[in-house]
Scaffold this motif. Structure first.
Motif, PDB file in Angstrom:
ATOM      1  N   THR A 231      30.960 -73.317  73.256  1.00 47.62           N
ATOM      2  CA  THR A 231      30.227 -72.176  72.717  1.00 47.62           C
ATOM      3  C   THR A 231      31.052 -71.497  71.634  1.00 47.62           C
ATOM      4  OG1 THR A 231      29.550 -71.886  74.997  1.00 47.62           O
ATOM      5  CG2 THR A 231      28.813 -70.232  73.440  1.00 47.62           C
ATOM      6  N   ARG A 232      32.347 -71.306  71.906  1.00 51.31           N
ATOM      7  CA  ARG A 232      33.211 -70.640  70.936  1.00 51.31           C
ATOM      8  C   ARG A 232      33.281 -71.456  69.641  1.00 51.31           C
ATOM      9  NH1 ARG A 232      38.315 -70.019  73.711  1.00 51.31           N
ATOM     10  NH2 ARG A 232      37.128 -69.224  75.463  1.00 51.31           N
ATOM     11  N   LEU A 233      33.337 -72.781  69.812  1.00 51.09           N
ATOM     12  CA  LEU A 233      33.398 -73.674  68.654  1.00 51.09           C
ATOM     13  C   LEU A 233      32.195 -73.449  67.751  1.00 51.09           C
ATOM     14  CD1 LEU A 233      35.699 -75.751  68.534  1.00 51.09           C
ATOM     15  CD2 LEU A 233      33.982 -77.514  68.947  1.00 51.09           C
TER      16      LEU A 233
ATOM     17  N   THR B 214      26.516 -69.002  80.225  1.00 50.67           N
ATOM     18  CA  THR B 214      26.169 -68.157  79.085  1.00 50.67           C
ATOM     19  C   THR B 214      24.765 -68.537  78.676  1.00 50.67           C
ATOM     20  OG1 THR B 214      27.317 -69.822  77.834  1.00 50.67           O
ATOM     21  CG2 THR B 214      28.432 -67.708  78.116  1.00 50.67           C
TER      22      THR B 214
ATOM     23  N   ILE C 264      30.250 -70.809  67.634  1.00 49.45           N
ATOM     24  CA  ILE C 264      30.236 -69.481  67.038  1.00 49.45           C
ATOM     25  C   ILE C 264      31.105 -69.465  65.789  1.00 49.45           C
ATOM     26  CG2 ILE C 264      30.813 -67.062  67.413  1.00 49.45           C
ATOM     27  CD1 ILE C 264      30.190 -67.507  70.368  1.00 49.45           C
ATOM     28  N   LYS C 265      32.259 -70.126  65.867  1.00 46.27           N
ATOM     29  CA  LYS C 265      33.147 -70.179  64.714  1.00 46.27           C
ATOM     30  C   LYS C 265      32.471 -70.892  63.554  1.00 46.27           C
ATOM     31  CE  LYS C 265      37.700 -70.179  66.473  1.00 46.27           C
ATOM     32  NZ  LYS C 265      38.630 -71.112  67.097  1.00 46.27           N
ATOM     33  N   ASP C 266      31.823 -72.023  63.872  1.00 52.07           N
ATOM     34  CA  ASP C 266      31.245 -72.845  62.814  1.00 52.07           C
ATOM     35  C   ASP C 266      30.097 -72.158  62.099  1.00 52.07           C
ATOM     36  OD1 ASP C 266      32.977 -74.745  63.251  1.00 52.07           O
ATOM     37  OD2 ASP C 266      31.610 -76.256  64.055  1.00 52.07           O
TER      38      ASP C 266
ATOM     39  N   PRO D  13      25.920 -67.428  67.586  1.00 52.55           N
ATOM     40  CA  PRO D  13      25.733 -68.329  68.729  1.00 52.55           C
ATOM     41  C   PRO D  13      24.399 -69.066  68.601  1.00 52.55           C
ATOM     42  CG  PRO D  13      25.373 -66.052  69.374  1.00 52.55           C
ATOM     43  CD  PRO D  13      25.855 -66.034  67.959  1.00 52.55           C
TER      44      PRO D  13
ATOM     45  N   ARG E 292      32.538 -72.815  77.769  1.00 55.33           N
ATOM     46  CA  ARG E 292      32.983 -71.671  76.974  1.00 55.33           C
ATOM     47  C   ARG E 292      33.634 -72.150  75.673  1.00 55.33           C
ATOM     48  NH1 ARG E 292      36.294 -68.748  81.084  1.00 55.33           N
ATOM     49  NH2 ARG E 292      35.006 -69.888  82.519  1.00 55.33           N
ATOM     50  N   PHE E 293      34.410 -73.231  75.815  1.00 54.74           N
ATOM     51  CA  PHE E 293      35.107 -73.771  74.651  1.00 54.74           C
ATOM     52  C   PHE E 293      34.101 -74.200  73.581  1.00 54.74           C
ATOM     53  CE2 PHE E 293      36.909 -77.496  72.477  1.00 54.74           C
ATOM     54  CZ  PHE E 293      37.972 -76.873  71.850  1.00 54.74           C
TER      55      PHE E 293
END
Lengths: 508, 200
Positions: free
Chosen positions: A494-496, B5, A498-500, A504, A491-492
């Motif tokens: 993936t979030r990284l 996911t 998305i931010k960049d 996704p 999850r971490f």
């Protein structure tokens, strides 16, 4: 390059005898039939046929097994299209679009395109095999114990990670269980007998073939008999031989799916089923008609069928050059090669270079055979599909019993088959994948011997396992794939991303 | 459960060994497929944990072969021991995850129900027949006869007992008997004459 072409010519010429062509025909046809029948998979077919090819010459035996493998992966598509049940797990993705096509009266077109796609997919895979295998061999010749230890571990881990249904831990458990099975019997370094519990029969270890016949034969029979209702065959009366135009229109999808399928095939222990899903997903992302996917899209059907067939030659790349099975069926092929005195691995091209090109020739012949048989024998194959399982499964089981007994002619192998069948059934019901188990059994010795040999060479020092360049890379891959199966880290990351990037990224 | 996911176009259930669950069974176990599996995971997790610990212990007890002066890093128990540890960890994760899912009793009920459905009965019967053939009949009867009996009984049970609309009895017996004898004789002849296998 030219030398390679000459060797390939030799390989083809080698099989241009009546006897070989006869073997190609019956083995491919048997493969297609096995693929057609739900409950009979490519892996089990190859495992059972190993027994029958025991008295044959090595090249003819491997030829028959390879043709059966290609035929079975292709044959599954037909059941997927007409019955909505994948004949083998490899054609699960084919059902999504194949069956809607059949329901809308285009069953013939779907069967035809599935045939040409399978053939073209195998061709793409064969091309990659010819190009990549010699390169990989050159790299692999420098591998030592450290690298082979990591490769074996990588094979089990990546297979566990990627073939697990929804929970990577179950994939890893299957892999570890397989590795533990491989620990039974005499170990290769000091000749000590492990986990034999005083039973002499266990001293030689568990043979792969009876274990596979159990895990893919008996277990599958139980799964099939568990289902209450059998499906109904959709009638398909339209034209089967596809038009060139239809095939040409989807050339991009074909090439893309072929390449994806091949590379999925190369990944150890990850075979045709994931190849099909991978290219299906990629085709859907790139397609202009993405909304038609799952409702009878020709493109989806082509992607799935190209992807699963391309994975076969792809899986032969690590199988031949590293003795690292590219799929579950390839693991059985490795066992068959050893039985016939062929040793796959980096030394194969050095000791027995023509064999690589003979394998290429075998795949080419099998491809031709599925084209011819697949387009010609639609009616007959339809009849095969309607054989009721109540009639078929007891016969298959008799063959499982004979097949596991025949190789060494001892009752012990029947017990092994039964144990693996029943445990395999329960594991399957609890959604544990079988491929990592196979990988574990076949790679266990490699892992064990090379770890300890490496430690002996470095005098107990662990650093060479991490500092030699290739070791470091494979080690990194192993660590990454394990880390990525931990939900928090996943999850971490993936979030990284998305931010960049603001969106996704799709994994593929 | 850790749902990955995933790309939405990816298969709903991943892909792997078995044929993905197709024609849905109408038993109680398919209402929510996850629920009974959660409890099954608890049990298997614990079994794997125990198995892992047992393997570690056996590996520790394995001879170190000091008398042969082998390098201490190459003792036979090294890899099995490591594998045992890994297995125990995986078992722990499975069990812990299952415990964490709140249990309202439905999980265990579904888990139990999975064993009481018609599907379960079909599996048990198939399993008993398979074991009876391989362990009892083979070796006691000539191989062709053992196989013929097995094929006949298997077909009769599944076409008569478990079938909603069975054919007339005489027809089933006749065709099944014919098939049984053909299969038994053919397999024996092919393997004994063709492949020179001495069948049990």
């Amino acid at each position: 390059m030219l030398e390679g072409l000459a060797l390939l010519g030799d390989g083809l010429a080698h099989f241009m005898t009546l006897g070989s062509l006869f073997n190609v025909l019956w083995a491919t046809l048997l493969g297609i039939v096995i693929g057609l029948l739900p409950g009979l998979t490519a892996t089990m077919g190859v495992a059972l046929l190993v027994t029958l090819t025991y008295p044959m010459a090595p090249d003819q035996a491997i030829l028959s097994l390879m043709c059966l493998y290609v035929g079975a992966i292709y044959g599954g598509s037909r059941t997927a299209i007409l019955l909505a049940i994948p004949g083998t797990p490899a054609s699960a993705a084919t059902t999504l679009d194949g069956h809607p096509l059949a329901l809308s009266g285009k069953g013939g077109l779907a069967m035809g395109l599935a045939t040409t796609s399978s053939a073209l997919g195998t061709m793409v895979g064969i091309l990659c095999l010819v190009l990549l295998a010699p390169l990989l061999t050159e790299v692999a010749l420098n591998f030592g114990s450290y690298e082979f230890f990591w490769l074996a571990l990588f094979g089990v881990v990546i297979s566990g990670r990627l073939t697990a249904f929804d929970d990577p831990v179950k994939g890893y458990v299957a892999g570890i269980l397989g590795l533990l099975v491989a620990m039974i019997g005499m170990e290769g370094l000091h000749g000590f007998r492990r986990f034999t519990f005083g039973m002499p029969a266990l001293g030689g270890g568990i043979d792969l073939i009876p274990a596979m016949v159990g895990a893919f034969g008996l277990a599958e029979i139980l799964v099939v008999m568990k289902r209450k209702v059998a499906g109904r065959v959709v009638d398909a009366s339209d034209r089967v031989v596809p038009r060139i135009r239809d095939v040409w229109r989807y050339r991009r999808t074909t090439v893309r799916s072929g390449v994806i399928g091949t590379f999925v095939g190369i990944v150890p222990g990850v075979g045709e089923d994931i190849g099909a899903w991978g290219s299906y997903a990629a085709a859907k992302r790139k397609s202009a008609e993405a909304d038609r996917f799952g409702k009878g899209s020709l493109e989806g059907l082509i992607a799935a069928e190209t992807g699963n067939s391309a994975a076969i030659p792809g899986s032969m790349i690590p199988t031949l050059t590293l003795a690292l099975p590219g799929s579950a069926a390839a693991a059985v092929l490795i066992a068959a090669m050893y039985i016939h005195g062929i040793r796959p691995g980096p030394m194969l091209l050095v000791e027995n270079a023509p064999f690589l090109y003979q394998v290429v020739a075998m795949l080419l012949l099998a491809t031709l055979a599925i084209l011819v048989l697949g387009l010609m024998l639609t009616r007959v194959l339809l009849r095969v599909m309607t054989i009721p399982r109540e009639r078929l499964m007891p016969v298959v089981y008799v063959l499982c019993v004979v097949g596991s007994f025949a190789i060494a002619q001892r009752m012990f192998d029947i017990y092994v088959m039964l144990a693996f069948g029943i445990i395999g059934f329960f594991l399957r019901e609890m959604r544990y994948p079988m491929a990592p188990l196979v990988m574990g059994i076949i790679l266990g010795t490699l892992l064990d011997v090379n770890l300890r040999r490496g430690l002996a060479l470095s005098n107990g020092d662990l650093t060479p396992f991490f500092t030699r360049p290739v070791s470091a890379v494979i080690c990194g891959l192993v660590v990454l794939s394990i880390l990525f199966s931990i939900p928090v880290i996943q999850r971490f990351v993936t979030r990284l991303f998305i931010k960049d990037r603001g969106a996704p990224t799709g994994g593929g | 459960m850790s749902r990955e996911t995933q790309d939405p176009s990816a298969p709903p259930s991943g892909a792997g060994g078995a044929v993905p669950d197709l024609p849905p069974d109408d038993g109680p176990e398919t209402g929510d497929d996850g629920a009974h599996l959660v409890r099954a995971d608890l049990l298997t997790g614990l079994i794997l944990l125990v198995l892992g610990i047992a393997v570690v212990w056996m590996s520790w007890e394995m001879p170190r072969l000091e008398a042969r002066r082998i390098h201490p890093a190459t003792v036979p128990g090294l890899v099995p021991g490591l594998l045992g540890i890994a297995l125990a960890i995986c078992g722990m994760i499975l069990a812990a995850r299952s415990v964490r899912v709140a249990d309202d009793g439905a999980g265990w009920r579904r888990f139990g129900a999975a064993f009481l459905s018609t599907s379960a009965a079909r599996v048990v019967v198939a399993m008993v027949l398979a074991l009876g053939y391989a362990l009892v009949l083979v070796g006691r009867l000539p191989f062709w006869a053992a196989s013929a009996v097995f094929v006949l009984v298997f077909i009769l049970v599944f076409e008569r007992v478990f079938s909603a609309s069975p054919h007339p009895l005489w027809r089933t017996v006749l065709t099944a008997g014919l098939q049984a004898v053909i299969v038994g004789v053919a397999v024996s002849v092919v393997f004994e004459a063709g492949f020179l296998v001495r069948l049990p």
